[in-house]
Design an enzyme around this catalytic site. Structure first.
Site, PDB file in Angstrom:
ATOM      1  N   CYS A 114       0.968  -1.148  -0.009  1.00 38.31           N
ATOM      2  CA  CYS A 114      -0.048   0.157   0.034  1.00 38.31           C
ATOM      3  C   CYS A 114       0.802   1.271  -0.110  1.00 38.31           C
ATOM      4  CB  CYS A 114      -1.017   0.071   1.094  1.00 38.31           C
ATOM      5  SG  CYS A 114      -2.032  -1.259   1.077  1.00 38.31           S
ATOM      6  N   HIS A 250      -3.244   7.638   1.825  1.00 41.85           N
ATOM      7  CA  HIS A 250      -3.619   6.195   1.282  1.00 41.85           C
ATOM      8  C   HIS A 250      -5.160   5.805   1.778  1.00 41.85           C
ATOM      9  CE1 HIS A 250      -3.852   1.846   0.645  1.00 41.85           C
ATOM     10  NE2 HIS A 250      -3.797   1.631   1.781  1.00 41.85           N
ATOM     11  N   ASN A 280     -10.113   0.064  -0.666  1.00 46.72           N
ATOM     12  CA  ASN A 280      -8.678   0.125  -0.480  1.00 46.72           C
ATOM     13  C   ASN A 280      -7.933  -0.383  -1.855  1.00 46.72           C
ATOM     14  OD1 ASN A 280      -5.939  -0.028  -0.014  1.00 46.72           O
ATOM     15  ND2 ASN A 280      -6.193  -1.235   2.262  1.00 46.72           N
TER      16      ASN A 280
HETATM   17  O1  UT7 Z   1      -3.820  -0.640   3.387  1.00 42.25           O
HETATM   18  C1  UT7 Z   1      -2.991  -1.358   4.114  1.00 42.25           C
HETATM   19  C2  UT7 Z   1      -3.094  -1.239   5.538  1.00 42.25           C
HETATM   20  N1  UT7 Z   1      -4.463  -1.700   5.890  1.00 42.25           N
HETATM   21  C3  UT7 Z   1      -4.866  -0.984   6.965  1.00 42.25           C
HETATM   22  O2  UT7 Z   1      -4.721   0.188   6.993  1.00 42.25           O
HETATM   23  C4  UT7 Z   1      -6.242  -1.534   7.585  1.00 42.25           C
HETATM   24  C5  UT7 Z   1      -6.211  -1.351   8.908  1.00 42.25           C
HETATM   25  N2  UT7 Z   1      -7.034  -1.849   9.805  1.00 42.25           N
HETATM   26  C6  UT7 Z   1      -8.619  -1.267   9.551  1.00 42.25           C
HETATM   27  O3  UT7 Z   1      -9.035  -0.760   8.775  1.00 42.25           O
HETATM   28  C7  UT7 Z   1      -9.452  -1.928  10.481  1.00 42.25           C
HETATM   29  O4  UT7 Z   1      -8.757  -2.542  11.533  1.00 42.25           O
HETATM   30  C8  UT7 Z   1     -10.792  -3.009  10.028  1.00 42.25           C
HETATM   31  C9  UT7 Z   1     -11.695  -2.203   9.292  1.00 42.25           C
HETATM   32  C10 UT7 Z   1     -10.001  -3.945   9.209  1.00 42.25           C
HETATM   33  C11 UT7 Z   1     -11.279  -3.777  11.057  1.00 42.25           C
HETATM   34  O5  UT7 Z   1     -11.764  -2.488  11.884  1.00 42.25           O
HETATM   35  P1  UT7 Z   1     -11.716  -2.733  13.602  1.00 42.25           P
HETATM   36  O6  UT7 Z   1     -12.512  -1.807  14.234  1.00 42.25           O
HETATM   37  O7  UT7 Z   1     -10.310  -2.922  13.872  1.00 42.25           O
HETATM   38  O8  UT7 Z   1     -12.357  -4.185  13.966  1.00 42.25           O
HETATM   39  P2  UT7 Z   1     -11.605  -5.464  14.506  1.00 42.25           P
HETATM   40  O9  UT7 Z   1     -10.850  -6.175  13.452  1.00 42.25           O
HETATM   41  O10 UT7 Z   1     -11.232  -5.086  15.714  1.00 42.25           O
HETATM   42  O11 UT7 Z   1     -12.894  -6.597  14.578  1.00 42.25           O
HETATM   43  C12 UT7 Z   1     -14.202  -6.119  15.395  1.00 42.25           C
HETATM   44  C13 UT7 Z   1     -15.345  -7.235  15.154  1.00 42.25           C
HETATM   45  C14 UT7 Z   1     -14.860  -8.513  15.467  1.00 42.25           C
HETATM   46  O12 UT7 Z   1     -15.613  -9.516  16.082  1.00 42.25           O
HETATM   47  P3  UT7 Z   1     -15.333  -9.771  17.568  1.00 42.25           P
HETATM   48  O13 UT7 Z   1     -14.098 -10.501  17.696  1.00 42.25           O
HETATM   49  O14 UT7 Z   1     -15.340  -8.474  18.151  1.00 42.25           O
HETATM   50  O15 UT7 Z   1     -16.653 -10.340  18.030  1.00 42.25           O
HETATM   51  C15 UT7 Z   1     -14.625  -8.913  14.207  1.00 42.25           C
HETATM   52  O16 UT7 Z   1     -14.890 -10.438  13.971  1.00 42.25           O
HETATM   53  O17 UT7 Z   1     -15.799  -7.129  13.961  1.00 42.25           O
HETATM   54  C16 UT7 Z   1     -15.773  -8.383  13.361  1.00 42.25           C
HETATM   55  N3  UT7 Z   1     -15.756  -8.403  11.817  1.00 42.25           N
HETATM   56  C17 UT7 Z   1     -16.795  -8.071  11.034  1.00 42.25           C
HETATM   57  N4  UT7 Z   1     -18.198  -7.905  11.171  1.00 42.25           N
HETATM   58  C18 UT7 Z   1     -18.980  -7.764  10.264  1.00 42.25           C
HETATM   59  C19 UT7 Z   1     -14.497  -8.179  11.178  1.00 42.25           C
HETATM   60  N5  UT7 Z   1     -14.948  -8.049   9.867  1.00 42.25           N
HETATM   61  C20 UT7 Z   1     -16.360  -7.994   9.659  1.00 42.25           C
HETATM   62  C21 UT7 Z   1     -17.125  -7.723   8.701  1.00 42.25           C
HETATM   63  N6  UT7 Z   1     -18.685  -7.618   9.051  1.00 42.25           N
HETATM   64  N7  UT7 Z   1     -16.921  -7.568   7.504  1.00 42.25           N
END
Ligand code: UT7
Length: 323
Positions: A114, A250, A280
Protein backbone atom coordinates in the site's frame (compact mmCIF):
# COMPACT_ATOMS: atom_id res chain seq x y z
CA UNK A 1 19.91 25.93 -9.74
CA UNK A 2 17.83 23.08 -8.29
CA UNK A 3 16.25 20.36 -10.39
CA UNK A 4 12.69 19.54 -9.30
CA UNK A 5 10.38 16.70 -10.36
CA UNK A 6 7.23 18.60 -11.34
CA UNK A 7 3.78 17.13 -12.02
CA UNK A 8 2.88 17.52 -15.70
CA UNK A 9 -0.28 15.43 -15.83
CA UNK A 10 -2.46 13.03 -13.85
CA UNK A 11 -5.01 10.42 -14.83
CA UNK A 12 -6.79 7.31 -13.63
CA UNK A 13 -8.78 4.29 -14.66
CA UNK A 14 -11.40 2.35 -12.74
CA UNK A 15 -12.91 -0.92 -13.93
CA UNK A 16 -16.54 -0.75 -15.06
CA UNK A 17 -17.97 -3.10 -12.44
CA UNK A 18 -19.03 -1.32 -9.25
CA UNK A 19 -19.81 -3.54 -6.27
CA UNK A 20 -21.79 -2.06 -3.35
CA UNK A 21 -21.38 -3.30 0.23
CA UNK A 22 -24.76 -5.05 0.01
CA UNK A 23 -23.15 -7.56 -2.40
CA UNK A 24 -21.29 -9.14 0.54
CA UNK A 25 -24.44 -9.47 2.67
CA UNK A 26 -25.55 -12.28 0.33
CA UNK A 27 -22.66 -14.61 1.16
CA UNK A 28 -21.06 -13.41 4.41
CA UNK A 29 -22.10 -12.59 7.97
CA UNK A 30 -21.57 -8.86 7.40
CA UNK A 31 -23.61 -5.74 6.71
CA UNK A 32 -23.43 -2.50 4.79
CA UNK A 33 -23.70 -0.76 8.18
CA UNK A 34 -20.62 -2.58 9.61
CA UNK A 35 -18.48 -1.94 6.53
CA UNK A 36 -19.44 1.76 6.35
CA UNK A 37 -19.03 2.48 10.04
CA UNK A 38 -15.75 0.54 10.55
CA UNK A 39 -14.02 1.52 7.27
CA UNK A 40 -15.95 4.30 5.48
CA UNK A 41 -16.19 2.13 2.36
CA UNK A 42 -19.50 2.14 0.45
CA UNK A 43 -18.52 0.55 -2.86
CA UNK A 44 -15.48 -0.56 -4.84
CA UNK A 45 -14.63 -1.43 -8.46
CA UNK A 46 -13.61 -4.96 -9.46
CA UNK A 47 -11.70 -5.77 -12.65
CA UNK A 48 -13.37 -7.88 -15.31
CA UNK A 49 -12.14 -11.49 -15.57
CA UNK A 50 -9.89 -10.71 -18.54
CA UNK A 51 -8.69 -7.36 -17.17
CA UNK A 52 -5.18 -7.22 -15.69
CA UNK A 53 -3.09 -4.76 -13.70
CA UNK A 54 -1.02 -3.77 -16.76
CA UNK A 55 -4.19 -3.10 -18.79
CA UNK A 56 -5.59 -0.80 -16.11
CA UNK A 57 -2.17 0.83 -15.68
CA UNK A 58 -1.99 1.50 -19.42
CA UNK A 59 -5.42 3.21 -19.39
CA UNK A 60 -4.40 5.42 -16.45
CA UNK A 61 -1.04 6.18 -18.10
CA UNK A 62 -2.69 7.20 -21.37
CA UNK A 63 -5.06 9.51 -19.45
CA UNK A 64 -2.07 11.14 -17.71
CA UNK A 65 -0.19 11.53 -21.02
CA UNK A 66 -3.27 13.13 -22.62
CA UNK A 67 -3.63 15.50 -19.66
CA UNK A 68 0.04 16.48 -20.00
CA UNK A 69 -0.20 16.91 -23.79
CA UNK A 70 2.61 14.35 -24.19
CA UNK A 71 3.11 11.03 -25.97
CA UNK A 72 4.96 7.90 -24.86
CA UNK A 73 7.95 8.99 -26.96
CA UNK A 74 8.39 11.93 -24.57
CA UNK A 75 9.00 9.59 -21.60
CA UNK A 76 12.27 8.04 -20.57
CA UNK A 77 11.15 6.00 -17.55
CA UNK A 78 8.10 4.11 -16.28
CA UNK A 79 7.84 3.08 -12.63
CA UNK A 80 4.82 0.97 -11.71
CA UNK A 81 3.96 0.38 -8.06
CA UNK A 82 2.06 -2.88 -7.69
CA UNK A 83 1.84 -6.06 -5.64
CA UNK A 84 -0.45 -7.71 -8.20
CA UNK A 85 1.59 -7.70 -11.43
CA UNK A 86 0.07 -9.74 -14.28
CA UNK A 87 2.89 -12.30 -14.15
CA UNK A 88 5.80 -13.12 -11.85
CA UNK A 89 7.95 -11.59 -14.57
CA UNK A 90 8.48 -9.59 -16.71
CA UNK A 91 7.41 -6.50 -14.81
CA UNK A 92 3.97 -5.05 -15.47
CA UNK A 93 5.81 -1.79 -16.21
CA UNK A 94 7.41 -3.32 -19.32
CA UNK A 95 3.95 -4.44 -20.45
CA UNK A 96 2.72 -0.86 -20.09
CA UNK A 97 5.82 0.30 -22.00
CA UNK A 98 4.92 -2.03 -24.89
CA UNK A 99 1.21 -1.12 -24.75
CA UNK A 100 2.08 2.58 -25.02
CA UNK A 101 4.43 1.93 -27.95
CA UNK A 102 7.46 3.26 -26.04
CA UNK A 103 10.60 1.67 -27.50
CA UNK A 104 13.36 3.49 -25.61
CA UNK A 105 14.12 4.26 -21.98
CA UNK A 106 13.43 1.79 -19.18
CA UNK A 107 10.55 0.48 -17.08
CA UNK A 108 10.36 -1.40 -13.80
CA UNK A 109 7.97 -2.33 -10.97
CA UNK A 110 8.22 -1.36 -7.33
CA UNK A 111 6.64 -3.50 -4.64
CA UNK A 112 5.95 -1.84 -1.30
CA UNK A 113 2.27 -2.88 -1.10
CA UNK A 114 0.00 0.00 0.00
CA UNK A 115 3.00 2.32 0.39
CA UNK A 116 4.13 1.46 -3.16
CA UNK A 117 3.16 4.74 -4.80
CA UNK A 118 5.01 6.80 -2.20
CA UNK A 119 8.11 4.60 -2.73
CA UNK A 120 7.69 4.96 -6.53
CA UNK A 121 7.41 8.77 -6.30
CA UNK A 122 10.52 8.91 -4.14
CA UNK A 123 12.49 6.77 -6.63
CA UNK A 124 11.22 8.80 -9.59
CA UNK A 125 12.32 11.96 -7.79
CA UNK A 126 15.79 10.47 -7.18
CA UNK A 127 16.16 9.60 -10.89
CA UNK A 128 15.13 13.11 -11.91
CA UNK A 129 17.22 15.12 -9.44
CA UNK A 130 20.29 12.98 -10.19
CA UNK A 131 19.89 13.71 -13.90
CA UNK A 132 19.23 10.08 -14.90
CA UNK A 133 15.73 10.78 -16.19
CA UNK A 134 13.85 13.79 -17.52
CA UNK A 135 10.26 12.56 -17.70
CA UNK A 136 9.01 9.71 -15.54
CA UNK A 137 5.60 8.09 -15.70
CA UNK A 138 4.73 6.92 -12.17
CA UNK A 139 1.81 4.52 -11.90
CA UNK A 140 0.03 2.73 -9.07
CA UNK A 141 -2.15 -0.15 -10.27
CA UNK A 142 -3.65 -3.12 -8.47
CA UNK A 143 -6.00 -6.04 -8.93
CA UNK A 144 -6.43 -7.01 -5.28
CA UNK A 145 -9.69 -8.81 -6.12
CA UNK A 146 -7.42 -11.65 -7.37
CA UNK A 147 -5.85 -12.19 -3.93
CA UNK A 148 -9.01 -12.03 -1.81
CA UNK A 149 -10.23 -14.97 0.24
CA UNK A 150 -13.95 -14.46 -0.40
CA UNK A 151 -14.82 -16.40 2.76
CA UNK A 152 -12.82 -14.00 4.99
CA UNK A 153 -15.15 -11.15 5.93
CA UNK A 154 -12.38 -9.30 7.76
CA UNK A 155 -10.49 -8.61 4.50
CA UNK A 156 -12.55 -9.21 1.34
CA UNK A 157 -14.97 -6.33 2.00
CA UNK A 158 -12.14 -3.79 2.19
CA UNK A 159 -10.24 -3.91 -1.10
CA UNK A 160 -10.84 -2.81 -4.69
CA UNK A 161 -9.13 -2.56 -8.10
CA UNK A 162 -7.97 0.41 -10.15
CA UNK A 163 -5.05 2.47 -11.41
CA UNK A 164 -3.75 6.03 -11.28
CA UNK A 165 -0.78 7.72 -12.95
CA UNK A 166 1.31 10.89 -12.71
CA UNK A 167 3.88 12.28 -15.09
CA UNK A 168 6.86 14.00 -13.48
CA UNK A 169 9.16 16.25 -15.48
CA UNK A 170 12.56 17.74 -14.61
CA UNK A 171 12.24 21.50 -14.24
CA UNK A 172 14.50 24.11 -12.73
CA UNK A 173 13.52 25.54 -9.34
CA UNK A 174 15.14 28.11 -7.09
CA UNK A 175 15.72 25.64 -4.24
CA UNK A 176 13.06 26.99 -1.89
CA UNK A 177 9.82 25.46 -0.66
CA UNK A 178 7.97 27.79 -3.07
CA UNK A 179 9.22 25.64 -5.97
CA UNK A 180 6.74 23.45 -7.79
CA UNK A 181 7.46 19.72 -7.70
CA UNK A 182 8.59 17.21 -5.12
CA UNK A 183 10.09 19.03 -2.15
CA UNK A 184 10.84 16.12 0.22
CA UNK A 185 10.31 12.41 0.73
CA UNK A 186 10.47 10.14 3.79
CA UNK A 187 10.47 6.32 3.58
CA UNK A 188 10.52 3.56 6.20
CA UNK A 189 10.00 -0.16 6.65
CA UNK A 190 10.13 -2.53 9.59
CA UNK A 191 10.11 -6.21 8.63
CA UNK A 192 9.50 -7.30 12.22
CA UNK A 193 5.82 -6.56 11.52
CA UNK A 194 5.60 -8.54 8.27
CA UNK A 195 3.09 -11.02 9.74
CA UNK A 196 0.46 -8.32 10.25
CA UNK A 197 -0.33 -8.10 6.53
CA UNK A 198 0.86 -10.57 3.91
CA UNK A 199 -0.15 -12.95 1.13
CA UNK A 200 0.18 -16.59 2.17
CA UNK A 201 1.56 -17.83 -1.16
CA UNK A 202 3.20 -16.66 -4.38
CA UNK A 203 6.42 -17.24 -6.22
CA UNK A 204 8.58 -19.85 -4.51
CA UNK A 205 5.52 -21.30 -2.82
CA UNK A 206 3.04 -23.83 -4.19
CA UNK A 207 -0.04 -21.63 -4.03
CA UNK A 208 -0.98 -18.23 -5.38
CA UNK A 209 -2.09 -17.24 -1.91
CA UNK A 210 -4.61 -14.93 -0.29
CA UNK A 211 -4.25 -11.67 1.59
CA UNK A 212 -4.15 -12.11 5.37
CA UNK A 213 -4.37 -9.15 7.74
CA UNK A 214 -4.55 -8.46 11.44
CA UNK A 215 -6.49 -5.29 10.71
CA UNK A 216 -6.71 -3.89 14.21
CA UNK A 217 -2.92 -4.32 14.70
CA UNK A 218 -2.17 -2.55 11.40
CA UNK A 219 -4.61 0.16 12.45
CA UNK A 220 -2.70 0.70 15.68
CA UNK A 221 0.56 1.35 13.79
CA UNK A 222 -1.09 3.40 11.04
CA UNK A 223 -2.15 6.69 12.64
CA UNK A 224 1.05 7.07 14.65
CA UNK A 225 3.43 6.24 11.78
CA UNK A 226 1.53 8.24 9.15
CA UNK A 227 1.44 11.41 11.25
CA UNK A 228 5.09 11.04 12.13
CA UNK A 229 6.29 10.48 8.53
CA UNK A 230 4.17 13.43 7.33
CA UNK A 231 5.82 15.64 9.97
CA UNK A 232 9.27 14.31 9.00
CA UNK A 233 8.92 15.04 5.28
CA UNK A 234 7.42 18.47 6.00
CA UNK A 235 10.40 19.26 8.25
CA UNK A 236 12.81 18.16 5.49
CA UNK A 237 11.07 20.64 3.18
CA UNK A 238 11.31 23.39 5.83
CA UNK A 239 7.52 23.43 6.19
CA UNK A 240 4.92 22.64 8.85
CA UNK A 241 1.41 21.18 8.93
CA UNK A 242 -0.10 24.69 8.67
CA UNK A 243 1.40 25.00 5.18
CA UNK A 244 -0.55 22.00 3.83
CA UNK A 245 -3.31 22.71 1.32
CA UNK A 246 -4.27 19.05 0.84
CA UNK A 247 -3.42 15.78 2.49
CA UNK A 248 -3.89 13.02 -0.07
CA UNK A 249 -3.64 9.91 2.10
CA UNK A 250 -3.66 6.22 1.28
CA UNK A 251 -7.34 5.32 1.27
CA UNK A 252 -7.61 2.29 3.56
CA UNK A 253 -10.00 3.40 6.28
CA UNK A 254 -11.78 6.70 6.95
CA UNK A 255 -11.00 6.36 10.68
CA UNK A 256 -7.24 6.17 9.94
CA UNK A 257 -7.55 9.17 7.60
CA UNK A 258 -9.46 11.19 10.24
CA UNK A 259 -7.08 10.14 13.03
CA UNK A 260 -4.01 11.19 11.03
CA UNK A 261 -5.53 14.55 10.06
CA UNK A 262 -6.40 15.17 13.72
CA UNK A 263 -2.87 14.35 14.86
CA UNK A 264 -1.55 16.86 12.31
CA UNK A 265 -4.07 19.45 13.57
CA UNK A 266 -5.87 19.65 10.21
CA UNK A 267 -9.60 19.65 9.57
CA UNK A 268 -11.11 17.12 7.17
CA UNK A 269 -11.91 19.83 4.61
CA UNK A 270 -8.20 19.76 3.73
CA UNK A 271 -8.19 16.00 3.05
CA UNK A 272 -8.96 14.35 -0.30
CA UNK A 273 -11.18 11.36 0.48
CA UNK A 274 -12.14 8.68 -2.05
CA UNK A 275 -12.28 5.58 0.18
CA UNK A 276 -16.08 5.53 0.05
CA UNK A 277 -16.03 4.97 -3.73
CA UNK A 278 -12.85 2.93 -4.29
CA UNK A 279 -12.23 0.91 -1.12
CA UNK A 280 -8.59 0.14 -0.45
CA UNK A 281 -6.81 -0.12 -3.82
CA UNK A 282 -3.34 -0.49 -2.24
CA UNK A 283 -0.64 1.21 -4.36
CA UNK A 284 -3.31 2.66 -6.68
CA UNK A 285 -5.13 4.57 -3.97
CA UNK A 286 -2.96 7.71 -3.83
CA UNK A 287 -2.70 8.35 -7.60
CA UNK A 288 -6.44 7.62 -7.88
CA UNK A 289 -7.12 10.17 -5.12
CA UNK A 290 -4.75 12.71 -6.72
CA UNK A 291 -6.51 12.33 -10.07
CA UNK A 292 -10.02 12.45 -8.60
CA UNK A 293 -9.07 15.37 -6.32
CA UNK A 294 -7.72 17.23 -9.34
CA UNK A 295 -10.82 16.45 -11.44
CA UNK A 296 -13.08 17.64 -8.59
CA UNK A 297 -11.25 20.98 -8.63
CA UNK A 298 -9.85 20.46 -5.11
CA UNK A 299 -6.16 20.30 -6.13
CA UNK A 300 -4.93 23.38 -8.00
CA UNK A 301 -1.55 24.56 -9.33
CA UNK A 302 0.65 25.83 -6.49
CA UNK A 303 -1.13 23.80 -3.78
CA UNK A 304 1.08 22.11 -1.20
CA UNK A 305 0.22 18.40 -1.08
CA UNK A 306 1.28 15.78 1.43
CA UNK A 307 0.74 12.13 0.47
CA UNK A 308 1.23 9.39 3.05
CA UNK A 309 0.72 5.62 3.11
CA UNK A 310 1.36 2.49 5.16
CA UNK A 311 1.00 -1.16 4.25
CA UNK A 312 2.45 -4.66 4.34
CA UNK A 313 6.04 -4.94 5.48
CA UNK A 314 5.27 -2.83 7.36
CA UNK A 315 6.37 -0.18 4.86
CA UNK A 316 5.35 3.46 5.13
CA UNK A 317 6.31 6.92 4.02
CA UNK A 318 5.27 10.31 2.72
CA UNK A 319 6.00 12.83 -0.02
CA UNK A 320 5.62 16.60 0.07
CA UNK A 321 5.04 18.19 -3.31
CA UNK A 322 3.83 21.48 -4.68
CA UNK A 323 1.34 20.83 -7.50
O1 UT7 B 1 -3.87 -0.67 3.34
C1 UT7 B 1 -2.97 -1.41 4.06
C2 UT7 B 1 -3.11 -1.14 5.47
N1 UT7 B 1 -4.35 -1.65 5.98
C3 UT7 B 1 -5.08 -0.92 6.76
O2 UT7 B 1 -4.74 0.21 7.00
C4 UT7 B 1 -6.25 -1.55 7.44
C5 UT7 B 1 -6.22 -1.20 8.89
N2 UT7 B 1 -7.29 -1.77 9.65
C6 UT7 B 1 -8.60 -1.43 9.52
O3 UT7 B 1 -8.96 -0.68 8.65
C7 UT7 B 1 -9.57 -1.95 10.55
O4 UT7 B 1 -8.85 -2.61 11.57
C8 UT7 B 1 -10.63 -2.94 9.98
C9 UT7 B 1 -11.64 -2.17 9.12
C10 UT7 B 1 -9.94 -4.00 9.16
C11 UT7 B 1 -11.41 -3.61 11.12
O5 UT7 B 1 -11.94 -2.65 11.99
P1 UT7 B 1 -11.73 -2.81 13.57
O6 UT7 B 1 -12.53 -1.75 14.20
O7 UT7 B 1 -10.26 -2.80 13.83
O8 UT7 B 1 -12.39 -4.21 13.88
P2 UT7 B 1 -11.73 -5.53 14.49
O9 UT7 B 1 -10.80 -6.15 13.50
O10 UT7 B 1 -11.20 -5.24 15.86
O11 UT7 B 1 -13.00 -6.45 14.60
C12 UT7 B 1 -14.12 -6.08 15.40
C13 UT7 B 1 -15.19 -7.16 15.21
C14 UT7 B 1 -14.67 -8.59 15.35
O12 UT7 B 1 -15.66 -9.33 16.06
P3 UT7 B 1 -15.48 -9.66 17.62
O13 UT7 B 1 -14.19 -10.43 17.70
O14 UT7 B 1 -15.40 -8.32 18.30
O15 UT7 B 1 -16.69 -10.45 17.93
C15 UT7 B 1 -14.63 -9.08 13.92
O16 UT7 B 1 -14.80 -10.46 13.83
O17 UT7 B 1 -15.77 -7.06 13.90
C16 UT7 B 1 -15.80 -8.36 13.31
N3 UT7 B 1 -15.71 -8.23 11.86
C17 UT7 B 1 -16.79 -8.04 11.09
N4 UT7 B 1 -18.09 -7.95 11.36
C18 UT7 B 1 -18.94 -7.75 10.35
C19 UT7 B 1 -14.61 -8.23 11.09
N5 UT7 B 1 -14.95 -8.05 9.80
C20 UT7 B 1 -16.31 -7.93 9.78
C21 UT7 B 1 -17.23 -7.73 8.75
N6 UT7 B 1 -18.54 -7.65 9.07
N7 UT7 B 1 -16.87 -7.60 7.45
Amino acid sequence: MTIRAVVKGVGHYLPERVVPNSHFEETLDTSDEWIRSRSGIERRHFAAEDETTSMMATRAAQAALDAAGLTAADLDTIILATSTADLTFPSAATMVQANLGMTSGFAFDIQAVCAGFVFALSNANALIVSGQAKRVLVIGAETFSRIMDWSDRSTCVLFGDGAGALILEAQTGNGTSDDRGILATDLHSDGRHRDLLYVDGGVGSRTTGYLRMQGNQVFRHAVEKLASTARASLAKAGLGADDIDWIVPHQANIRIIQGTAKKLGLSMDRVVVTVQDHGNTSAASIPLALSVGHARGQIKPGDLIVTEAIGGGLAWGSVVLRW
